[in-house]
Design an enzyme around this catalytic site. Sequence first.
Site, PDB file in Angstrom:
ATOM      1  N   GLY A  50       0.880  -1.167   0.000  1.00  0.00           N
ATOM      2  CA  GLY A  50       0.000   0.000   0.000  1.00  0.00           C
ATOM      3  C   GLY A  50       0.914   1.212   0.000  1.00  0.00           C
ATOM      4  O   GLY A  50       1.853   1.297   0.812  1.00  0.00           O
ATOM      5  N   ARG A  92      10.487  -1.142  -5.112  1.00  0.00           N
ATOM      6  CA  ARG A  92       9.261  -1.122  -5.923  1.00  0.00           C
ATOM      7  C   ARG A  92       9.198   0.231  -6.648  1.00  0.00           C
ATOM      8  O   ARG A  92       9.418   1.268  -6.023  1.00  0.00           O
ATOM      9  CB  ARG A  92       7.989  -1.301  -5.060  1.00  0.00           C
ATOM     10  CG  ARG A  92       7.926  -2.676  -4.384  1.00  0.00           C
ATOM     11  CD  ARG A  92       6.557  -2.959  -3.815  1.00  0.00           C
ATOM     12  NE  ARG A  92       5.593  -3.326  -4.856  1.00  0.00           N
ATOM     13  CZ  ARG A  92       4.295  -3.449  -4.633  1.00  0.00           C
ATOM     14  NH1 ARG A  92       3.786  -3.197  -3.450  1.00  0.00           N
ATOM     15  NH2 ARG A  92       3.488  -3.798  -5.618  1.00  0.00           N
ATOM     16  N   GLN A 199      -5.435  -8.875  -2.790  1.00  0.00           N
ATOM     17  CA  GLN A 199      -5.493  -7.883  -1.699  1.00  0.00           C
ATOM     18  C   GLN A 199      -6.935  -7.566  -1.310  1.00  0.00           C
ATOM     19  O   GLN A 199      -7.216  -7.224  -0.165  1.00  0.00           O
ATOM     20  CB  GLN A 199      -4.782  -6.588  -2.117  1.00  0.00           C
ATOM     21  CG  GLN A 199      -3.273  -6.678  -2.211  1.00  0.00           C
ATOM     22  CD  GLN A 199      -2.810  -7.040  -3.608  1.00  0.00           C
ATOM     23  OE1 GLN A 199      -3.522  -7.701  -4.356  1.00  0.00           O
ATOM     24  NE2 GLN A 199      -1.611  -6.622  -3.972  1.00  0.00           N
ATOM     25  N   ASP A 240      -1.450   4.812  -6.351  1.00  0.00           N
ATOM     26  CA  ASP A 240      -0.010   4.664  -6.080  1.00  0.00           C
ATOM     27  C   ASP A 240       0.806   5.835  -6.605  1.00  0.00           C
ATOM     28  O   ASP A 240       1.872   6.140  -6.087  1.00  0.00           O
ATOM     29  CB  ASP A 240       0.502   3.350  -6.666  1.00  0.00           C
ATOM     30  CG  ASP A 240      -0.034   2.188  -5.853  1.00  0.00           C
ATOM     31  OD1 ASP A 240      -1.175   1.766  -6.112  1.00  0.00           O
ATOM     32  OD2 ASP A 240       0.667   1.747  -4.922  1.00  0.00           O
ATOM     33  N   ASN A 250      -2.859   2.690 -10.206  1.00  0.00           N
ATOM     34  CA  ASN A 250      -3.317   1.927  -9.039  1.00  0.00           C
ATOM     35  C   ASN A 250      -3.275   0.451  -9.424  1.00  0.00           C
ATOM     36  O   ASN A 250      -2.930   0.100 -10.567  1.00  0.00           O
ATOM     37  CB  ASN A 250      -4.722   2.368  -8.609  1.00  0.00           C
ATOM     38  CG  ASN A 250      -5.121   1.785  -7.251  1.00  0.00           C
ATOM     39  OD1 ASN A 250      -4.351   1.871  -6.291  1.00  0.00           O
ATOM     40  ND2 ASN A 250      -6.288   1.176  -7.162  1.00  0.00           N
TER      41      ASN A 250
HETATM   42  O1  MRU Z   1       0.843  -3.926  -4.814  1.00  0.00           O
HETATM   43  P1  MRU Z   1       0.165  -3.228  -3.678  1.00  0.00           P
HETATM   44  O2  MRU Z   1      -0.680  -4.137  -2.860  1.00  0.00           O
HETATM   45  O3  MRU Z   1       1.142  -2.427  -2.838  1.00  0.00           O
HETATM   46  O4  MRU Z   1      -0.800  -2.193  -4.388  1.00  0.00           O
HETATM   47  C1  MRU Z   1      -1.567  -1.342  -3.576  1.00  0.00           C
HETATM   48  C2  MRU Z   1      -2.536  -0.524  -4.300  1.00  0.00           C
HETATM   49  O5  MRU Z   1      -2.607  -0.491  -5.513  1.00  0.00           O
HETATM   50  C3  MRU Z   1      -3.382   0.375  -3.441  1.00  0.00           C
HETATM   51  O6  MRU Z   1      -4.646   0.544  -3.990  1.00  0.00           O
HETATM   52  C4  MRU Z   1      -2.696   1.746  -3.325  1.00  0.00           C
HETATM   53  O7  MRU Z   1      -1.375   1.587  -2.899  1.00  0.00           O
HETATM   54  C5  MRU Z   1      -3.418   2.647  -2.403  1.00  0.00           C
HETATM   55  S1  MRU Z   1      -3.157   2.253  -0.685  1.00  0.00           S
HETATM   56  C6  MRU Z   1      -3.874   3.510   0.162  1.00  0.00           C
END
Ligand code: MRU
Length: 351
Positions: A50, A92, A199, A240, A250
Amino acid sequence: MMKPENVMLSDDGKSVVIIDQTQLPNRTVHLTLTTPGEFYEAIYELKVRGAPAIGICAGMGLYVIANGFEETEEEHFLTKLHNVSVYLNSSRPTAVNLKHALDRVENAAHTEKGNGTAAMLAAMRKECIAIQDEDIAMCRAISEYGLTLVKDGDGILTHCNAGPLATSCYGTGLGTLLLGKEKGYTFHAYTDETRPLLQGARLTAYELDKAGIDVTLICDNMASIVMKQGKINACFVGCDRVAANGDTANKIGTSGVAVLAKHYGIPFYVFCPSSTIDMNCMTGADIEIEERQPDEIKTKFFAEPVAPASVKAYNPAFDVTDAELITAIITEKGICRYPYTDSLAALFRGE
Ligand code: MRU
């Protein structure tokens, strides 16, 4: 102020304790991170994930790692600090919060140049705690704005996880639902499972259910039918990295939800702390999309492989939703509408 439990800096500043999100919802396991390799691996493997939570963890990690440096000579200390920051930032690529938080903590050290490394460390500690405290306040403000966009009884479609686990508390995309619950609203959440890493199923359904919110899990390819059946009044997603023109990166699948929402005339809302807006990134085409291992699609979460070993799999972790498809971007400073080139710029000018 209630302290978040997903990412916690130890009192002695020697470690960060996280909830391992890969083990949820079946087990709540805490991990203690101290070394650069442990922080990198926790972020890369999505043990902490996140966009805001990644930034908070990395910022605290940079401080914890620097706390263990033996250098007392300032220039050597700062060079070593920068190298660790670059390393953690490479874990990342898509969420801008990672770089944003690392830069803030590194810059805090620079503000104490001439005062010694102990003063630098003290400034870094203050800064990484401030990033988390600010996130708590941002999530709360975003959630208050979110409540102005919905009404009691609404059906809300969610994608991925943008709740307290991904942030600090309340979350961004889930904040309206969680704050609304506290204020007596009844919402009906339809939660996309969010392939391939689930997720939505593992984290969003868990967080909403735990909070006592009515939540129904659907597969990603069921979003269209629940929209057509009239069950959805709005779509809520996090982000993101948001470009200056409003194009929004996102979790993979988000842009498909936005296209469907447009087709059915359903508002599509992006919940976005200002730390996720990248004004140096002009459009979505400038956003680097993380590509992950094919095994996440073919074998992870399955007792047996679901495709022949010889078959290729393409696994982009994020996609970009075109600004035109986004009804509003909800930030802690206010609600922005299209054209975002104007409304986001005005936000940063404080208008
Ligand atoms: O790969 P992830 O699980 O880190 O991706 C997360 C997302 O895409 C969330 O929607 C985004 O980070 C928003 S968290 C407030």
